[in-house]
Enzyme design. Structure first.
Site, PDB file in Angstrom:
ATOM      1  N   ASP A 314     -15.661   6.623 -29.822  1.00  0.00           N
ATOM      2  CA  ASP A 314     -15.163   6.795 -28.558  1.00  0.00           C
ATOM      3  C   ASP A 314     -13.933   5.855 -28.483  1.00  0.00           C
ATOM      4  O   ASP A 314     -13.670   5.419 -27.315  1.00  0.00           O
ATOM      5  CB  ASP A 314     -16.142   6.924 -27.279  1.00  0.00           C
ATOM      6  CG  ASP A 314     -15.282   7.585 -26.222  1.00  0.00           C
ATOM      7  OD1 ASP A 314     -14.414   8.112 -26.511  1.00  0.00           O
ATOM      8  OD2 ASP A 314     -15.989   7.448 -25.208  1.00  0.00           O
ATOM      9  N   PRO A 332     -10.785   4.478 -17.439  1.00  0.00           N
ATOM     10  CA  PRO A 332     -12.231   4.278 -18.382  1.00  0.00           C
ATOM     11  C   PRO A 332     -11.728   4.251 -19.951  1.00  0.00           C
ATOM     12  O   PRO A 332     -10.730   4.972 -20.238  1.00  0.00           O
ATOM     13  CB  PRO A 332     -13.106   5.219 -17.808  1.00  0.00           C
ATOM     14  CG  PRO A 332     -12.315   6.392 -17.772  1.00  0.00           C
ATOM     15  CD  PRO A 332     -11.046   5.741 -16.826  1.00  0.00           C
TER      16      PRO A 332
HETATM   17  C1  NCD Z   1     -11.649   8.506 -22.481  1.00  0.00           C
HETATM   18  C2  NCD Z   1     -10.270   8.421 -22.618  1.00  0.00           C
HETATM   19  O1  NCD Z   1      -9.694   7.224 -22.286  1.00  0.00           O
HETATM   20  O2  NCD Z   1      -9.552   9.126 -23.271  1.00  0.00           O
HETATM   21  N1  NCD Z   1     -12.067   7.442 -21.660  1.00  0.00           N
HETATM   22  C3  NCD Z   1     -13.767   6.934 -21.910  1.00  0.00           C
HETATM   23  O3  NCD Z   1     -13.985   5.966 -21.371  1.00  0.00           O
HETATM   24  N2  NCD Z   1     -14.417   7.596 -22.762  1.00  0.00           N
HETATM   25  C4  NCD Z   1     -11.633   9.565 -21.347  1.00  0.00           C
HETATM   26  C5  NCD Z   1     -12.818  10.347 -21.173  1.00  0.00           C
HETATM   27  O4  NCD Z   1     -13.527  10.660 -22.126  1.00  0.00           O
HETATM   28  O5  NCD Z   1     -13.227  10.751 -20.137  1.00  0.00           O
HETATM   29 ZN    ZN Z   2     -13.906  10.344 -25.574  1.00  0.00          ZN
END
Ligand code: NCD
Ligand code: ZN
Length: 452
Positions: A314, A332
């Protein structure tokens, strides 16, 4: 075939051959000593001794050769978000982290929500990427669009329950069921961010990152997972649950590769607890947020004992300026591509995770799950995607050295043992000895369904 003079053929026939000499080669569940010859982008031979010479050679006596890692969940940004990350910096980070294939998420500007935009993104990426990249698209309830995106090579439709990407506006049961049905007809999996919107609110009243994290409780995940599992049973489509934070979610979903549901965990949710948020604030702010210490420990054990299907990073880069804003404005997300493997190799060295499990979670399983049939294993005929790992090398996480544009990490200062020595993509060395050696455009844009 040989006398076909298309530009593609010229390109592959011009690729230098590569010989990895005398490595510890990962086979299905242990290492053997031997050499690997890669030519025309594919593994031609694996043997104890190889007499042939190649254009390039790496003497790999103390190194372990593993199949290239596959990260099914990254945000490479680019386009109007290039100030956060672009295809070149994001894939340089991937190469430095040992990832030879990454699948990019659709929450970009513009979002990947139509065939035209998918094609546009793919075209732009093809000139800039250092590793192989495939694309997820936004979840749509419209069957025609879903089918078209599937036919154009999308790897999944991503459903953000807390905040759907337009044109999908609501995440209620009816809207979700439409998405699942459309995905099934298009033979596309649905990747889902399972956190219920009702309980996940970001308000002005929230003054600290600790309060912000507390506003997105584990219950929001539990209810979303249960809801999606219930709808999945009715529709019988393929669902992949992204970044699960609770051991109970992982248990409810399981790790099946042949079944219709699969689970993903991240390095941050398995190695960090919400205690980090107090100290590190924005550096440890991502969604879903970090959980209590015992929950984190038990999630790690679930993963290490084989109950999760895959690990994904992620990788979600933002600028430090954006992150440093007051909690309700701070976006985030943390970068993860360059920390995942050193952190997990450290756990292997500590005896908390087996190398065999790590290879399945980061390579074999994500390759199988997303139909990349010639990736995720080292054998004759497979793609020349591979990494050379130095299991002994010690290091320290230093965000200033990241190739990503996001020079921050909640893991800053963590001591590691186990490092990527080299990353080989389609038979070319793209990263070696802490330097990028590949060229933008050297990675391939992958299309789902083309065998990968
Ligand atoms: C993700 C992003 O920045 O694209 N951020 C995260 O904390 N996982 C957005 C998301 O998945 O909501
Ligand atoms: Zn993500």
């Amino acid at each position: 075939m040989d006398n076909l003079k298309s530009p593609e053929n010229e390109e592959t026939s011009g690729l230098p051959s590569l010989l990895i000499r005398d490595a510890h080669i990962w086979t299905e569940n242990h290492t053997i000593r031997g050499s690997i010859l890669i030519d025309h982008g594919r593994i031609q031979k694996i043997a104890r001794r190889i007499a042939e010479r190649a254009d390039e050679e790496i003497l790999a006596r103390r190194l372990v050769a593993l199949p290239g890692l596959v990260d099914a969940h990254v945000h490479l940004r680019d386009m109007r978000l290039s100030y956060k990350e672009d295809f070149t910096t994001g894939t340089a980070a991937a190469a430095a982290g040992g990832f030879t294939t990454v699948l990019d998420m659709p929450n970009t500007l513009p979002p990947t929500d139509s065939v035209q935009r998918l094609r546009l993104k793919a075209r732009r990426a093809s000139q800039k990427i250092l590793v192989n990249v495939g694309f997820h698209t936004a979840a749509v309830g419209d069957r025609w669009t879903a089918k078209a995106m599937g036919a154009a090579g999308a790897f999944s439709m991503k459903l953000y329950l807390p905040k759907p990407i337009a044109p999908l506006t609501v995440g209620d049961d009816r809207a979700v069921a439409e998405v699942l049905k459309a995905a099934k007809e298009a033979s596309l999996p649905v990747t889902v961010h399972a956190e219920d919107a009702a309980q996940a609110k970001t308000t002005r009243e929230i003054r600290t990152f600790k309060e912000l994290v507390a506003s997105r409780s584990g219950n929001a995940e539990t209810s979303a997972v249960n809801r999606i599992l219930r709808l999945q049973k009715k529709v019988d489509c393929q669902i992949h649950f992204c970044h699960l934070t609770l051991p109970s979610s992982v248990s409810a979903i399981g790790n099946s590769l042949s079944g219709r549901v699969s689970s993903e965990v991240t390095p941050h949710h398995t190695l960090l607890s919400k205690d980090s948020v107090e100290k590190l604030r924005w550096k440890a702010w991502m969604v879903p947020p970090l959980r209590p210490e015992q929950v984190k420990n038990s999630l790690f054990r679930k993963m290490a004992s084989g109950n999760a299907t895959i690990i994904a990073t992620d990788h979600a880069p933002h600028t430090i300026k954006e992150k440093r804003q007051p909690p309700h404005k701070s976006p985030p997300g943390i970068p993860g591509l360059e920390t995942a493997m050193p952190l997990m190799l450290t756990m292997v060295n500590k005896g908390k995770l087996s190398l065999r499990r790590l290879v399945s979670l980061l390579s074999t399983n994500p390759a199988k799950l997303f139909s990349l049939s010639s990736k995720g294993r080292l054998e004759k005929g497979a793609e020349g995607d591979m990494i050379l790992v130095d299991m002994k090398k010690r290091g320290k996480i230093d965000p200033n050295k990241f190739f990503s544009k996001a020079h921050y990490s909640p893991f800053e200062g963590w001591k590691t043992q186990g490092a990527i020595h080299a990353t080989i993509v389609n038979g070319s060395i793209v990263y070696r000895n802490e330097e990028i050696t590949g060229k933008p455009g050297g990675g391939k844009v992958l299309r789902n369904g083309s065998g990968g």
